[in-house]
Every structure is written in structure tokens, then in C-alpha cells.
Write an enzyme that holds these catalytic residues in place. Structure first.
Site, PDB file in Angstrom:
ATOM      1  N   HIS A  91       0.823  -1.213   0.000  1.00  0.00           N
ATOM      2  CA  HIS A  91       0.000   0.000   0.000  1.00  0.00           C
ATOM      3  C   HIS A  91       0.862   1.272   0.000  1.00  0.00           C
ATOM      4  CE1 HIS A  91      -3.596  -2.389   0.917  1.00  0.00           C
ATOM      5  NE2 HIS A  91      -3.037  -2.879   1.993  1.00  0.00           N
TER       6      HIS A  91
HETATM    7  O1  RIB Z   1      -5.186   0.455   4.230  1.00  0.00           O
HETATM    8  C1  RIB Z   1      -3.779   0.392   4.254  1.00  0.00           C
HETATM    9  C2  RIB Z   1      -3.196   1.513   5.042  1.00  0.00           C
HETATM   10  O2  RIB Z   1      -3.536   1.376   6.427  1.00  0.00           O
HETATM   11  C3  RIB Z   1      -1.660   1.529   5.006  1.00  0.00           C
HETATM   12  O3  RIB Z   1      -1.197   2.858   5.100  1.00  0.00           O
HETATM   13  C4  RIB Z   1      -1.264   0.786   6.250  1.00  0.00           C
HETATM   14  O4  RIB Z   1       0.014   1.185   6.756  1.00  0.00           O
HETATM   15  C5  RIB Z   1      -2.337   1.223   7.200  1.00  0.00           C
HETATM   16  O5  RIB Z   1      -1.943   2.462   7.744  1.00  0.00           O
END
Ligand code: RIB
Ligand code: CA
Length: 313
Positions: A241
Site C-alpha cells: 500500500h
Molecule cells: O489500508 C492500508 C493503510 O492502512 C496503510 O497505510 C497501512 O500502513 C495502514 O496504515
């Protein structure tokens, strides 16, 4: 260092295992002139995200980059952590040496504004946690949204959520903050789940990464805790992500998406934290306030990540 003009960047983060990989990439890109890092409560409490960000900066050889403390709780809601994914300490319960860099006490929102003023409109803000610090910065410094070259976030989704069926975790953590940011007029690139869930690195690929050097071994080891959770929820690997948001400013052609109107649901209901987009609607919203990423060249993304992280010794 390429002869391209350096890109002034700032990372706001809630380390966090994928945040850790994102930080490793941030410091491995010679074109990035990292003006600062700020921590926000999110995956784990601020005390831990702040210390993790400090220790990670030192671990990646950049104890010179100042790390600032931000918000310890969302604007309105009570804090929600994701220790079930990232481990109690936020880094898959792997430990790092304690940074001996000076402990910054300037609040993130003030330090960020100072950096933006110094970068004369060129600063790219990359936010990969809840948007609490960004919202507070915009509230305390109303000129800031126009001072930024752009805001690249990991957050949101034009389809379903991960934290709830409706909401992606960063937005779900503080939808009020996200609502303020999406209404602020700052140019936004939204690296949301529609794209980031197409980046998954398999356990075997993570093992290969872990063989490159001690930094990559740490990132691989830190990912193990979350792998078990992901597998139990139908994803056999680690979704990259936050790394996508860090790579976007230099490698925009890795991704594709469309301009959209995005509004954030802040009503206290099952859809709290949903980012509603008009991508497929014949009744568009009044303004296009974000470039929403929908696709990624996964193979090229993984190749670039391995090449960058292989630089560490
Ligand atoms: O949905 C994924 C996000 O949520 C990423 O930034 C992970 O680190 C959490 O913060
Ligand atoms: Ca994060």
C-alpha cells in the site's frame, strides 16, 4: 544522483510495516530531497509510530532527516490501532536499534508548513497514514494547501474497504480529517485500494527480497506478522500500500487512474470513512478534487522496489 532537478518531499506516516518499506524506498531515491518526516497515530499509538519513524530513519542511514511528532488521536473519533496486522510495536514485533538523533519537539503541522514555505510551492507531501496531521496543518496554516505542489496519499477506495466493508483503514481512522483534506483544494493523488490491492508481494517474493541485504531482511521479517493475518483474509502476501504513494511522484507511469470527485462519509454509520467517487456516475460531483489510481504495472513496480532496496548495504 541523476541530473534531474531534486524533488522536495515530506512523508507523513504511521509505521507500520508497509510504512517501513515506504521509508526505505523514500531514502533510496536520489531524486528525492527529503525535507522531513512526521509521525501520526494510526497503525499503533503515536509514541510507537514516532519512535518507529525515528529508528527507521536511522536504520536507513538518514538520522540527519528530522522526524516530527504529530497527532496522538483523530480529530473527533477515539483512536483505532491495527496491531493485529502490524504487531504490538507496529513493526511486526521486530526490533531496531534506538536512534540517537536529536528528538524533535516541533509539532508536525508547524514543521511541515515551514518546509513548504521554504520549498516555494514545490514540496510534494506524501501521506501514508490517517490524515490527521495534514488536516491540522491545513487548519492552522490556511495558506498551506496552495503552497504544496501536490498531496499524494495512500488511502481511500472507489470500491470496497479493508477496515470495514465501506472504508479503507487510513480514512476510517479519521474520516473528519480526510473530509477536510479532500475539501481543501490541494491537488490530490489518491493511491487507494483499487490499485494497491493489485501490488501484493507473495511470501516467496518477500523471501527473495529478504536475501538482498540486512535492510531487506528486516523488511521481510517485519512482514511475517501481517502475512498470517492477510492469509486468513484471503490475501496470500503483503499488499504494498504505502510504497505506491512514495513511488508515484517519480514513477507516475507505473500507475493509471482518472480524475474524479471524491467525498468522504463522516456520518456515524456502517459507511463511516467511505470515499465516495463519481468515477462511474452519470451524476458527477461539482468538482474533480482527486486523481484516483485504479491500475498498476505490478511487475515493473516490484522490479523498481527490488532495485532501490538492493542499494542498501
Ligand atoms: O489500508 C492500508 C493503510 O492502512 C496503510 O497505510 C497501512 O500502513 C495502514 O496504515
Ligand atoms: Ca500507513
Amino acid at each position: 544522483m541523476s541530473d534531474a532537478k531534486p524533488i522536495p518531499v515530506w512523508l507523513d506516516t504511521d509505521p507500520g510495516v508497509d510504512d517501513a518499506m515506504a521509508m526505505g524506498l523514500l531514502f533510496a531515491i536520489p531524486e528525492y530531497d527529503v525535507k522531513g518526516v512526521s509521525a501520526v497515530a494510526g497503525n499503533v499509538a503515536l509514541e510507537k509510530t514516532f519512535q518507529n519513524a525515528r529508528n527507521l530513519a536511522a536504520f536507513f542511514g538518514r538520522r540527519d532527516v528530522p522526524v516530527y511528532p504529530g497527532a496522538s488521536r483523530p480529530l473527533a473519533r477515539s483512536p483505532r490501532t491495527a496491531a493485529f496486522v502490524h504487531g504490538e510495536n507496529g513493526l511486526g514485533n521486530m526490533t531496531l536499534p534506538e536512534s540517537d538523533a536529536p528528538v524533535e519537539t516541533t509539532p508536525a503541522w508547524d514543521a511541515l508548513c515551514t518546509a513548504a514555505q521554504g520549498a516555494a510551492g514545490e514540496l510534494v507531501l506524501i501521506a501514508v497514514g490517517p490524515l490527521t496531521n495534514v488536516a491540522l496543518a491545513f487548519e492552522k496554516h490556511p495558506s498551506l494547501p496552495k503552497l504544496l505542489q501536490r498531496l499524494v496519499i495512500m488511502g481511500g477506495s472507489a470500491s470496497g474497504g479493508n477496515a470495514t466493508p465501506a472504508a479503507e483503514a487510513n480514512i476510517f481512522c479519521d474520516a473528519e480529517a480526510a473530509d477536510m483534506v479532500f475539501r481543501s483544494g490541494v491537488p490530490i493523488v489518491m493511491c487507494g485500494l483499487d490499485m494497491t490491492l493489485k501490488t501484493v508481494m507473495s511470501p516467496a517474493e518477500l523471501d527473495k527480497l529478504g536475501e538482498l541485504n540486512p535492510v531487506c531482511k528486516f523488511l521481510r521479517d517485519a512482514a511475517q506478522h501481517g502475512l498470517a493475518y492477510s492469509r486468513a483474509h484471503g490475501v496470500d502476501g503483503m499488499a504494498l500500500h504505502d510504497p505506491t504513494a512514495v513511488l508515484y511522484p517519480l514513477y507516475p507511469d507505473l500507475f493509471s487512474g482518472r480524475e474524479a470527485g471524491v467525498v468522504v462519509e463522516t456520518k456515524d454509520s456502517e459507511t463511516y470513512g467511505r470515499t465516495v467517487t463519481d468515477l462511474w456516475s452519470k451524476a458527477p460531483f461539482s468538482c474533480k478534487n482527486a486523481l484516483v489510481m485504479l491500475a498498476v504495472d505490478r511487475a515493473r513496480l516490484h522490479g523498481i522496489i527490488l532495485d532501490l532496496l538492493a542499494k542498501y548495504r
